[in-house]
Design an enzyme around this catalytic site. Sequence first.
Site, mmCIF file in Angstrom:
data_model
loop_
_atom_site.group_PDB
_atom_site.id
_atom_site.type_symbol
_atom_site.label_atom_id
_atom_site.label_comp_id
_atom_site.label_asym_id
_atom_site.label_seq_id
_atom_site.Cartn_x
_atom_site.Cartn_y
_atom_site.Cartn_z
ATOM 1 N N TRP A 17 0.783 -1.114 -0.462
ATOM 2 C CA TRP A 17 0.093 0.093 -0.021
ATOM 3 C C TRP A 17 0.970 1.101 0.056
ATOM 4 O O TRP A 17 0.698 2.501 -0.962
ATOM 5 C CB TRP A 17 -0.960 0.024 0.927
ATOM 6 C CG TRP A 17 -2.506 0.606 1.560
ATOM 7 C CD1 TRP A 17 -2.958 0.766 0.770
ATOM 8 C CD2 TRP A 17 -1.038 2.405 2.106
ATOM 9 N NE1 TRP A 17 -3.739 2.370 1.353
ATOM 10 C CE2 TRP A 17 -2.929 2.863 2.554
ATOM 11 C CE3 TRP A 17 -0.089 2.479 3.241
ATOM 12 C CZ2 TRP A 17 -2.901 4.337 2.933
ATOM 13 C CZ3 TRP A 17 -0.391 3.602 3.610
ATOM 14 C CH2 TRP A 17 -2.181 4.586 3.917
ATOM 15 N N LYS A 18 1.630 1.119 0.605
ATOM 16 C CA LYS A 18 2.825 2.369 1.030
ATOM 17 C C LYS A 18 3.711 2.109 -0.085
ATOM 18 O O LYS A 18 4.036 4.010 -0.814
ATOM 19 C CB LYS A 18 3.753 2.263 1.773
ATOM 20 C CG LYS A 18 4.942 3.086 1.892
ATOM 21 C CD LYS A 18 6.065 1.994 3.308
ATOM 22 C CE LYS A 18 7.079 3.292 3.237
ATOM 23 N NZ LYS A 18 6.597 4.391 3.468
ATOM 24 N N GLY A 431 20.070 18.604 19.161
ATOM 25 C CA GLY A 431 20.751 17.303 19.670
ATOM 26 C C GLY A 431 20.707 16.401 17.631
ATOM 27 O O GLY A 431 22.045 16.433 17.469
ATOM 28 N N GLU A 483 24.068 12.999 16.469
ATOM 29 C CA GLU A 483 23.170 12.099 16.454
ATOM 30 C C GLU A 483 23.019 11.147 14.988
ATOM 31 O O GLU A 483 22.639 10.660 14.421
ATOM 32 C CB GLU A 483 21.689 12.042 16.908
ATOM 33 C CG GLU A 483 21.638 12.749 17.735
ATOM 34 C CD GLU A 483 20.200 13.081 18.689
ATOM 35 O OE1 GLU A 483 19.565 12.771 17.826
ATOM 36 O OE2 GLU A 483 20.084 14.624 19.631
ATOM 37 N N HIS A 640 13.857 17.841 26.997
ATOM 38 C CA HIS A 640 12.973 18.662 25.323
ATOM 39 C C HIS A 640 11.866 17.755 24.904
ATOM 40 O O HIS A 640 11.719 16.167 25.406
ATOM 41 C CB HIS A 640 14.291 18.600 23.711
ATOM 42 C CG HIS A 640 13.486 18.172 23.024
ATOM 43 N ND1 HIS A 640 13.133 19.509 22.892
ATOM 44 C CD2 HIS A 640 13.100 17.923 21.784
ATOM 45 C CE1 HIS A 640 12.410 19.319 21.125
ATOM 46 N NE2 HIS A 640 12.522 18.442 20.558
ATOM 47 N N CYS A 642 8.006 18.182 22.533
ATOM 48 C CA CYS A 642 7.623 18.710 21.663
ATOM 49 C C CYS A 642 6.165 18.603 21.205
ATOM 50 O O CYS A 642 6.031 17.770 20.762
ATOM 51 C CB CYS A 642 8.664 18.299 19.849
ATOM 52 S SG CYS A 642 9.349 16.565 19.612
ATOM 53 N N GLU A 664 8.975 23.364 21.961
ATOM 54 C CA GLU A 664 8.604 23.385 20.052
ATOM 55 C C GLU A 664 7.083 24.872 21.069
ATOM 56 O O GLU A 664 6.400 24.388 21.814
ATOM 57 C CB GLU A 664 7.701 22.465 19.709
ATOM 58 C CG GLU A 664 6.754 23.397 18.206
ATOM 59 C CD GLU A 664 6.670 21.950 18.096
ATOM 60 O OE1 GLU A 664 7.454 20.588 17.547
ATOM 61 O OE2 GLU A 664 5.784 21.667 16.709
ATOM 62 N N HIS A 693 9.827 22.670 10.423
ATOM 63 C CA HIS A 693 9.356 21.781 9.971
ATOM 64 C C HIS A 693 9.342 22.142 8.820
ATOM 65 O O HIS A 693 8.540 21.318 7.239
ATOM 66 C CB HIS A 693 7.712 21.354 10.306
ATOM 67 C CG HIS A 693 7.907 20.764 11.877
ATOM 68 N ND1 HIS A 693 8.342 21.472 12.710
ATOM 69 C CD2 HIS A 693 7.793 19.279 12.650
ATOM 70 C CE1 HIS A 693 8.504 20.336 14.062
ATOM 71 N NE2 HIS A 693 8.243 19.447 14.215
ATOM 72 N N CYS A 725 13.246 21.966 17.227
ATOM 73 C CA CYS A 725 12.979 20.062 17.292
ATOM 74 C C CYS A 725 14.899 20.332 16.998
ATOM 75 O O CYS A 725 15.104 20.881 15.915
ATOM 76 C CB CYS A 725 12.261 19.540 16.911
ATOM 77 S SG CYS A 725 11.620 17.956 17.193
HETATM 78 N N1 GLN Z 1 17.832 15.153 20.208
HETATM 79 C C1 GLN Z 1 16.293 14.689 18.930
HETATM 80 C C2 GLN Z 1 16.899 15.702 17.700
HETATM 81 O O1 GLN Z 1 17.224 16.375 17.668
HETATM 82 C C3 GLN Z 1 14.949 15.120 19.711
HETATM 83 C C4 GLN Z 1 14.458 14.299 18.855
HETATM 84 C C5 GLN Z 1 12.704 15.048 19.092
HETATM 85 O O2 GLN Z 1 12.190 15.651 19.643
HETATM 86 N N2 GLN Z 1 11.948 14.202 18.222
HETATM 87 O O3 GLN Z 1 16.557 14.629 16.770
HETATM 88 ZN ZN ZN Z 2 11.381 17.576 19.109
#
Ligand code: GLN
Ligand code: ZN
Length: 757
Positions: A17-18, A431, A483, A640, A642, A664, A693, A725
């Site tokens: 489907w995807k 991050g 990361e 953190h 969001c 956020e 975003h 974020c």
């Molecule tokens: N530390 C994560 C990043 O920066 C936090 C991600 C999140 O808040 N969903 O991607």
């Molecule tokens: Zn976030």
Amino acid sequence: MKSSNLGYPRIGENREWKKALESFWAGKLTESDFLLQMEQIRLQHLQKQQDLGIDLIPVGDFTFYDQMLDMAVMFGFVPKRYDYDGGAVPLSTYFAMARGSEKAVACEMTKWFNTNYHYIVPELGEGQPTLTENKPLQAYREAKEKLGIDGKPVIVGPYTFLKLSKGYEPKQLPVLILQIVPLYVQILQELAAEGVKWVQLDEPILVTSVTKDEMKTVAYIYEQLQEAAPQLQIMLQTYFETVEYYEEVTQLPVAGIGLDFVHGLEGNLQALTAKGFPADKVLGVGLIDGRNIWRSDLSVKKKLVDTIIDCVPKDRLWLQPSSSLLHVPVTIRHEDQLNPIVKEALAFADEKLAEVQCLVESISHGQVEHFAESTTALERLNQSQERNRREIQEAAANLFTQDVRRKSTFEQRQEKQKVWNLPLLPTTTIGSFPQTLEVRQARRKWRNGEWTTEEYDQFIQKEIRKWIDIQEEIGLDVLVHGEFERTDMVEFFGEKLAGFTFTKNGWVQSYGSRCVKPPVIYGDVEFLQPMTVKETVYAQSLTEKPVKGMITGPVTILNWSFVRDDLPRSEVAFQIALALRKEVESLEAAGIKMIQVDEPALREGLPLKKSAWENYLQWAVKAFRVTTSSVEDTTQIHTHMCYCEFHDFIEAIDQLDADVISIETSRSHGELISAFQHHAYHKGIGLGVYDIHSPRVPSCEEILEVIDNGLLALEPSQFWINPDCGLKTRGMEETVRALENMVTATHLVRDRLAVKN
Ligand code: GLN
Ligand code: ZN
């Protein structure tokens, strides 16, 4: 007794489907080929359910994107920006609403109750709704004509639909009800004329904290529907929790009531046995967990059915999953790499339907010997070594009675943390930095053996070095390693902790074509060795500025996994928290003394009923504190999240006792400011100053405005500056430019504040 299903996963055994959707969006499939493929998938799913012997097979639960979006377009709720001018909504408009187009931004998306599925939020309020097409009728006809299936159309019920939509004031709700009920009437009348026997109207809103007055409205709605289509039998389906008003709900003028006897077991069962059940109605018994992946102990389920049979005669019972199976993967058939003890204790959608069918047939024929196999499989897992690490279990259970806090109060820590010597309004990021194609390719090469671990590590180090340089150059105050070694913030830790396993094909739909494969927590969770120290220490060795360590918090790991259900969730959270505490301690011992523990899913995990919030928050907050409280006073704990609803949540944030939180906010400023005016908050707080975003680079002026706004409610001394974020989905160039503007704006504010003093 009959077997019934509430909804079947759309994504397909191999995510066909995807794939079809994404090929169509990419222009690699013509519209007619796309429609054909979708039809094949849809029919296959129906066929499967028929082969399993399910009596009441849902139709109309299939969608090209989301069931709420389907409802919105069926009623012609298409916002003006999509240039729609009546009639059946074209596919291009449908997808523009879901994903945005060049001309118009997408509709908002939000979580479906307390699941990890996201639905498109219908925007009402621009004009009269009309019935553009009768989708459930089309679905019914297709199943009948192509497969001879007499399906049960599934429709989101009117009250739930309106309550989950936006674009109207509460006082307009009665008008909307008057507008929309006739459309439902028309749908139902057409279904009745076609010979449909049962229709399922989903009203999960009835398990949330609705009021008595709202129940009266619901009764009014269903009276209208019943009067208009008396031949049609309505199954009013609830799920995810106990219904709020059992008596009122069961008295509604419908032919059947569906209740959740898994997630709402205690309350629903108690109400049923205490208050009875109307003699003229069918009871839909949701007894196989539609939200989790474990096999059911069928003898236990049989006992439940026996209890229910004391209140409702057998011939008026439907056995069914507790909710749509949308929330679990399709089948375990292809899982050939799992530990056999785990595998035999699992049941995905197909296996769950087989369980339902087995219960119905065995109980009807008095052949309960079939049930032993499931009991044995679950016992084997329960007795496995992985589920019986006594020390871990005891340590976690002991936390319930322990007070967990840092050595000193925030005020005392704040004094000592002056050693950090940070400027006013310190700048930092959340991050992650862009996960470019190169980064993803590197990981693939390493996973499939093309690269040695050494080669991969060197690549990661190179990325870290590059981004430490970039951060220095931009002039950020607190740096991160970026990361690059992580695909997913939960999977990364799950792979390194004992007690987790990963399926090969356990995908579930998150939103649209996006699927996730949650880790499976099947055993006791144990820290094995440091997970993030190597990369963080390397990053710190390259700079004089502080580098924040970065881990995912216990509640987020819990909420984004499939969790064993032989222990309370709180206890599993404590096990994870204890394991993560060792990671925090390892970082600290290695010289990393700013550590961020991300908890984006903490708020999402809030129970549907307000009355259950306190208990959840108590253990969720405690789990966070277990992870973060053993460090020195000078070690600065960050967190953190969001999301953008704070009003009811600041107290809990305060309780986390993190030295700094970043949240956020760039899309919800007004609300935020008023929240902080009502609840004094004194700890460090980083307000996301731009929305990550979107690829758009925010100007310095825009960022300035956001900072100024924030300073209306917060002291400069507690204020941190950061994006909303993580930046992993962004491109490199736009990221650098946006961060440069952020730093420039910060300098301007700092200068201004210096002049004022
Ligand atoms: N530390 C994560 C990043 O920066 C936090 C991600 C999140 O808040 N969903 O991607
Ligand atoms: Zn976030």
